[in-house]
Scaffold this motif. Structure first.
Motif, short mmCIF file in Angstrom:
data_model
loop_
_atom_site.label_atom_id
_atom_site.label_comp_id
_atom_site.label_asym_id
_atom_site.label_seq_id
_atom_site.Cartn_x
_atom_site.Cartn_y
_atom_site.Cartn_z
N SER A 207 0.83 -1.20 0.00
CA SER A 207 0.00 0.00 0.00
C SER A 207 0.87 1.25 0.00
O SER A 207 0.52 2.26 -0.63
CB SER A 207 -0.95 0.00 1.20
OG SER A 207 -0.25 0.14 2.43
N ALA A 208 2.02 1.20 0.68
CA ALA A 208 2.94 2.33 0.67
C ALA A 208 3.46 2.59 -0.74
O ALA A 208 3.54 3.73 -1.20
CB ALA A 208 4.11 2.08 1.62
N LEU A 209 3.81 1.51 -1.45
CA LEU A 209 4.28 1.63 -2.82
C LEU A 209 3.17 2.18 -3.73
O LEU A 209 3.41 3.07 -4.57
CB LEU A 209 4.75 0.27 -3.34
CG LEU A 209 5.19 0.21 -4.81
CD1 LEU A 209 6.35 1.15 -5.08
CD2 LEU A 209 5.57 -1.23 -5.19
N LEU A 210 1.96 1.68 -3.54
CA LEU A 210 0.83 2.11 -4.36
C LEU A 210 0.53 3.59 -4.14
O LEU A 210 0.20 4.32 -5.10
CB LEU A 210 -0.39 1.26 -4.05
CG LEU A 210 -1.64 1.53 -4.89
CD1 LEU A 210 -1.34 1.32 -6.37
CD2 LEU A 210 -2.78 0.61 -4.45
N ILE A 211 0.65 4.05 -2.91
CA ILE A 211 0.43 5.47 -2.61
C ILE A 211 1.42 6.33 -3.38
O ILE A 211 1.07 7.36 -3.95
CB ILE A 211 0.53 5.73 -1.10
CG1 ILE A 211 -0.67 5.12 -0.37
CG2 ILE A 211 0.61 7.23 -0.80
CD1 ILE A 211 -0.52 5.07 1.14
N GLY A 212 2.69 5.90 -3.40
CA GLY A 212 3.71 6.65 -4.13
C GLY A 212 3.42 6.72 -5.61
O GLY A 212 3.55 7.77 -6.24
N VAL A 213 3.03 5.58 -6.20
CA VAL A 213 2.71 5.54 -7.63
C VAL A 213 1.51 6.44 -7.92
O VAL A 213 1.48 7.17 -8.93
CB VAL A 213 2.43 4.09 -8.08
CG1 VAL A 213 1.91 4.06 -9.51
CG2 VAL A 213 3.68 3.24 -7.94
#
Length: 315
Positions: A207-213
């Motif tokens: 979810s952290a990665l998805l937020i960045g994207v």
């Protein structure tokens, strides 16, 4: 302009409070998603300051060196915000999420235990995220109200049309930020909840990665919209054609030699027209015709702030 400032102040208040709450949640649980959201809110808070500077700077009176005023300052600061959204919030969030997914299996295993049912600290995250959703909803409601007002004023039928045609980049930026913020909060909440239920920390890290994207995608779109105005874009073709038709059908106009429009600030358009008038007008009548034409163009589109009509002689 007052509506845009209210929107930015509401977002500034919301993002400042949320940034503190998210960081406290990260300190308690070590959640990658919470750290990504902290980056996000800190960046958003700084962004609102830039937007306020742009609003303030853009209100300065015209000078000799800037005869059309400083309205384009808002385009510049909105573009700067989109770069910060990408460079600080988006990139740092994505990098942290990717690192958590690929290089820290031991830390993630420990975090999975920390976020288990037996440990009450995870509820800090839930309280913070739900509270943040409340704050962001308040800011989003302000931005949406101003957006709807502008859509009704200009007759725009969809958000896509508004995004493509608006020159009020401050409200556009605030609405984009608030939308991304709410999506990010829901993503973080989902990742943390799935991690707690499954004891698999990959959901939190993902979810952290998805937020960045998500942040980077919206930042690129926002930068593109600001670029068109910074480079001196004209009115959208449909709006320019309406003004051109006003000139073409105006009493005494024989033909249009040249017609141009350009944005010099939010809802500040300069129009220039080289027009061939009928020969029957003397000098005084010609001046009256030009003045009446300028007034007709302003009435046709409230965004028109300056009009320059140059009489031409037909070949």
């Amino acid at each position: 302009m007052a509506g845009s400032k209210t929107v930015v102040l509401a977002a500034l208040f919301a993002n400042g409070a949320i940034a503190v709450l998210k960081f406290l949640g990260f300190l308690v649980t070590g959640s990658p998603a919470m750290l990504s959201e902290t980056y996000h809110s800190v960046s958003d808070t700084g962004n609102q300051v830039f937007l306020l500077v742009g609003l303030r700077y853009g209100e300065r009176d015209p000078t000799r060196s800037h005869p059309f005023g400083y309205g384009k300052a808002q385009f510049f600061y909105s573009f700067l915000v989109s770069v910060m959204l990408f460079g600080i919030a988006g990139w740092e969030s994505a990098k942290h999420g990717y690192s958590a997914l690929t290089h820290h299996e031991a830390a993630l295993s420990q975090q999975a235990s920390l976020l288990g049912y037996q440990f009450p600290g995870v509820w800090v995250n839930y309280v913070v995220l739900v509270g943040a959703i409340g704050f962001e909803s308040y800011a989003f409601a302000k931005a949406w109200k101003e957006t709807k007002r502008q859509m009704e004023r200009h007759g725009w039928e969809s958000l896509r049309e508004m995004f493509r045609r608006t020159s009020d980049t401050t409200t556009l930026t605030a609405l984009t930020e608030d939308t991304v913020a709410l999506l990010g909060l829901v993503t973080a909440l989902t990742g943390i909840l799935l991690t707690q239920l499954t004891h698999n920390p990959m959901y939190d890290a993902a979810s952290a990665l998805l937020i960045g994207v998500l942040l980077m995608g919206f930042a690129v779109a926002l930068a593109w919209e600001n670029k068109r105005l910074l480079l001196g874009e004209s009115l959208p073709k449909v709006d320019e054609d309406e003004l051109r038709e006003v000139v073409r059908t105006f009493e005494g106009v024989e033909s249009i030699a040249d017609f141009r429009t350009v944005y010099f600030g939010p809802n500040e358009v300069v129009v220039t027209a080289d027009v061939a008038f009928a020969d029957r007008f003397d000098t005084d009548a010609m001046d009256d015709r030009i003045t009446a034409l300028e007034d007709a163009l302003r009435e046709a589109n409230p965004a028109v702030s300056k009009v320059y009509v140059e009489p031409e002689t037909e070949a």
